[in-house]
Scaffold this motif. Structure first.
Motif, PDB file in Angstrom:
ATOM      1  N   ARG A  22      34.870  54.226  64.927  1.00  9.06           N
ATOM      2  CA  ARG A  22      35.803  55.336  64.703  1.00  9.06           C
ATOM      3  C   ARG A  22      37.185  54.806  64.338  1.00  9.06           C
ATOM      4  NH1 ARG A  22      37.267  59.175  69.599  1.00  9.06           N
ATOM      5  NH2 ARG A  22      38.660  57.430  70.014  1.00  9.06           N
ATOM      6  N   LEU A  45      36.469  64.913  68.019  1.00  8.27           N
ATOM      7  CA  LEU A  45      35.071  65.321  67.942  1.00  8.27           C
ATOM      8  C   LEU A  45      34.084  64.187  67.734  1.00  8.27           C
ATOM      9  CD1 LEU A  45      35.527  68.524  65.718  1.00  8.27           C
ATOM     10  CD2 LEU A  45      35.094  68.436  68.190  1.00  8.27           C
ATOM     11  N   VAL A  46      34.573  63.008  67.363  1.00  9.50           N
ATOM     12  CA  VAL A  46      33.678  61.884  67.068  1.00  9.50           C
ATOM     13  C   VAL A  46      33.864  60.811  68.135  1.00  9.50           C
ATOM     14  CG1 VAL A  46      33.068  60.084  65.410  1.00  9.50           C
ATOM     15  CG2 VAL A  46      33.760  62.356  64.598  1.00  9.50           C
ATOM     16  N   LEU A  99      33.022  64.802  55.857  1.00 13.33           N
ATOM     17  CA  LEU A  99      34.222  64.886  55.015  1.00 13.33           C
ATOM     18  C   LEU A  99      34.472  63.599  54.229  1.00 13.33           C
ATOM     19  CD1 LEU A  99      36.657  66.777  57.436  1.00 13.33           C
ATOM     20  CD2 LEU A  99      35.392  67.717  55.495  1.00 13.33           C
ATOM     21  N   LEU A 127      42.899  66.284  57.429  1.00 15.07           N
ATOM     22  CA  LEU A 127      42.005  67.018  58.325  1.00 15.07           C
ATOM     23  C   LEU A 127      41.103  66.060  59.099  1.00 15.07           C
ATOM     24  CD1 LEU A 127      41.088  69.895  59.152  1.00 15.07           C
ATOM     25  CD2 LEU A 127      39.381  69.757  57.320  1.00 15.07           C
ATOM     26  N   LEU A 128      40.599  65.042  58.432  1.00 16.21           N
ATOM     27  CA  LEU A 128      39.758  64.039  59.093  1.00 16.21           C
ATOM     28  C   LEU A 128      40.536  63.297  60.178  1.00 16.21           C
ATOM     29  CD1 LEU A 128      37.161  62.257  59.243  1.00 16.21           C
ATOM     30  CD2 LEU A 128      38.198  60.835  57.464  1.00 16.21           C
ATOM     31  N   THR A 137      30.655  56.066  58.992  1.00 14.67           N
ATOM     32  CA  THR A 137      30.059  57.383  59.224  1.00 14.67           C
ATOM     33  C   THR A 137      28.573  57.270  59.546  1.00 14.67           C
ATOM     34  OG1 THR A 137      29.707  57.637  56.838  1.00 14.67           O
ATOM     35  CG2 THR A 137      31.713  58.569  57.749  1.00 14.67           C
ATOM     36  N   GLY A 181      30.823  67.061  65.354  1.00 10.47           N
ATOM     37  CA  GLY A 181      31.226  65.710  64.958  1.00 10.47           C
ATOM     38  C   GLY A 181      30.576  65.287  63.653  1.00 10.47           C
ATOM     39  N   LEU A 194      40.868  65.691  63.222  1.00  7.86           N
ATOM     40  CA  LEU A 194      39.668  66.130  63.942  1.00  7.86           C
ATOM     41  C   LEU A 194      38.821  64.985  64.495  1.00  7.86           C
ATOM     42  CD1 LEU A 194      38.430  69.052  61.641  1.00  7.86           C
ATOM     43  CD2 LEU A 194      39.742  69.195  63.778  1.00  7.86           C
ATOM     44  N   ALA A 195      38.755  63.859  63.792  1.00 11.07           N
ATOM     45  CA  ALA A 195      37.849  62.780  64.212  1.00 11.07           C
ATOM     46  C   ALA A 195      38.130  62.270  65.624  1.00 11.07           C
ATOM     47  CB  ALA A 195      37.894  61.639  63.203  1.00 11.07           C
ATOM     48  N   VAL A 254      32.399  66.762  60.796  1.00  9.03           N
ATOM     49  CA  VAL A 254      33.619  66.001  60.494  1.00  9.03           C
ATOM     50  C   VAL A 254      33.286  64.742  59.693  1.00  9.03           C
ATOM     51  CG1 VAL A 254      35.519  64.684  61.517  1.00  9.03           C
ATOM     52  CG2 VAL A 254      34.864  66.889  62.488  1.00  9.03           C
TER      53      VAL A 254
END
Length: 499
Positions: free
Chosen positions: A72, A182-183, A14, A174-175, A116, A8, A178-179, A11
């Motif tokens: 998030r 994984l976040v 990024l 991509l963010l 972040t 995470g 994936l976020a 990610v």
């Protein structure tokens, strides 16, 4: 600590790399953009500045908004805005359109940085692991700043200038993918209605103040408009602070500034970015327009800066355990100041080695300043206010970056313009006074002897302006080397767990 949290963290680096990279990526591209879009001197500075201005003006609000609606969620919304604005910037047909797109990028970027950092604060509860995670976060921030000109040079070698913005889009996609996986989401349990008046007052305090300082630096004197703008900003700032003291859930926890460590860290972050970004603007132009390097070769020449920045960001956590925050912070500021003063001595001919070495010293000194400032700020805040506290740290950094471009850029531009226009022949177009790139463009259309004279005159004037701006940045860092360690040292008794 579950491995997924470290994924995470990967990610979350990024958007940090992207938003910091976009502060400096234009430095390598601005000569090409100046040639293609022919902006005025004022428009050129706004193309560079408006991103940082809005980023700084909105960070406090966005940090608090993330505490309320979910960090998030705000990260994903901001990423979508940032990606769309990057696409608009890539295909901007005129300076006005590019300025508008950069402004929208600033709005999107303002949601990314505090989200972040505050998510990291909640993902890593253990202080030792959090310090390592923040070191990685800061290495991404500092690395993005140093990476911007390098990526820009590579892209400009193969594509048109808009590619320096379009490169953001696949990373944002991509963010967004994936976020959510994984976040983890986090929002403050003590959320309340966002105070709109506080938001407006914070914006009214920052933007007129920045504009006033920029205008005064550009004119090398305080104009009536600049004085009025500064007065309006100070008045709005005073009203903002008074209102925060009366609110149960303030936009800015003013009480945090009662701690000398917190104040020293925030001040240091702003002064560090002021000097670093302001000088990197000149470095890219010097390498291309004075030394005559191509964008790609100029980018490679700046690689040692990126290495020194990233390496020192990671090494900072080791140094601070041995020597403590005040010593490492002061030593970093002193090293950066020495590099800045060396940078101010760049000659018109054969200055490549000095430019590379001095820039590497600047980056190596400023990197631990940024890392330690972030660590102190985040550790000072309770978990449910980490978004707002991290936004304060980022506001100081981004405001420092915007002021660095505005003030140091304006000092160099004003000195360049006065030197060129005083000595240029009367039959040469006045546009040569706008920038070195414009003067080189005019020189290319003149007979050989006149072209050599004009190009030499413009390059000498540019290095004079560069020297004045670098000396100013160096003196700022000397002040930081004295003041900030004193504040950090004074606050150690209140924070016995941190050296």
């Amino acid at each position: 600590m579950p491995t997924s949290r470290w994924f995470g963290l990967a990610v979350l680096t990024l958007p940090v790399i992207l938003t910091s990279m976009d502060v400096t990526i234009l430095h390598i591209a601005i000569p090409t953009i100046t040639h293609e879009l022919t902006p005025s001197p004022s428009q050129t500075l706004w193309i560079l500045d408006v991103y940082g201005f809005l980023l700084a003006g909105l960070l406090i609000m966005m940090g608090n908004l993330g505490d309320r609606i979910g960090r998030r969620r705000l990260l994903l919304i901001g990423a979508a805005v940032f990606g769309a604005a990057s696409t608009l910037a890539a295909f901007a047909p005129a300076p006005e359109a590019l300025i508008t797109a950069r402004a929208l990028m600033g709005i999107g970027g303002a949601t990314l940085m505090p989200s972040t950092l505050s998510l990291i604060r909640n993902m890593f509860a253990d202080p030792a692991e959090r310090t390592r995670a923040i070191g990685i976060w800061t290495a991404s921030l500092s690395g993005g700043i140093a990476l911007g000109p390098i990526i820009g040079g590579l892209l400009l070698e193969a594509f048109w200038w808009g590619s320096v913005f379009l490169i953001n889009v696949p990373v944002i996609v991509l963010l967004l993918v994936l976020a959510p996986r994984l976040v983890p989401e986090y929002r403050s349990s003590a959320s309340s209605r966002l105070d709109v008046l506080s938001v407006l007052l914070s914006f009214a305090a920052i933007l007129p103040t920045v504009w006033a300082i920029k205008t005064a630096a550009e004119e090398l004197a305080p104009t009536p408009a600049a004085v009025a703008g500064l007065a309006a900003g100070v008045l709005a700032g005073a009203m903002f602070l008074l209102r925060q003291r009366r609110l149960q859930t303030p936009l800015v926890d003013v009480g945090l500034f009662a701690g000398p460590r917190f104040s020293g860290a925030v001040l240091g972050a702003g002064l560090a970015m002021f000097s670093l970004v302001g000088v990197m603007l000149y470095s890219a132009q010097y390498l291309q327009l004075v030394e005559g390097l191509s964008p790609l070769v100029a980018a490679v020449a700046m690689l040692p800066v990126m290495i020194s920045v990233g390496g020192m960001a990671v090494l900072s956590s080791v140094l601070v355990r041995r020597f403590g925050h005040p010593i490492v912070f002061g030593a970093g500021a002193a090293v950066a100041a020495a590099g800045m003063l060396a940078f101010s001595r760049l000659p018109v001919d054969d200055g490549l080695v000095l430019a590379i070495v001095s820039s590497a010293f600047i980056g190596a000194g400023i990197s631990p300043m940024m890392t330690l400032a972030t660590d102190v700020v985040v550790a000072s805040a309770p978990p449910d206010r980490s978004g707002a506290a991290s936004a304060l740290s980022e506001t100081a950094g981004e405001l420092g970056a915007a002021l660095g471009i505005a003030v140091l850029g304006s000092i160099g531009t004003a000195l360049y313009r006065s030197r060129v226009l005083d000595e240029v022949p009367g039959d040469v177009p006045a546009v040569v006074g706008s920038s070195l790139g414009a003067a080189i463009g005019v020189a290319e259309r003149l007979p050989a002897e006149a072209a050599a004279h004009l190009a030499g005159l413009a390059r000498h004037a540019f290095t004079d302006g560069l020297g004045a701006a670098a000396v100013t940045g160096g003196l700022i860092l000397v002040a930081a080397a004295v003041i900030c360690p004193l504040l950090l040292h004074r606050g150690r008794d209140a924070s016995p767990s941190v050296r």
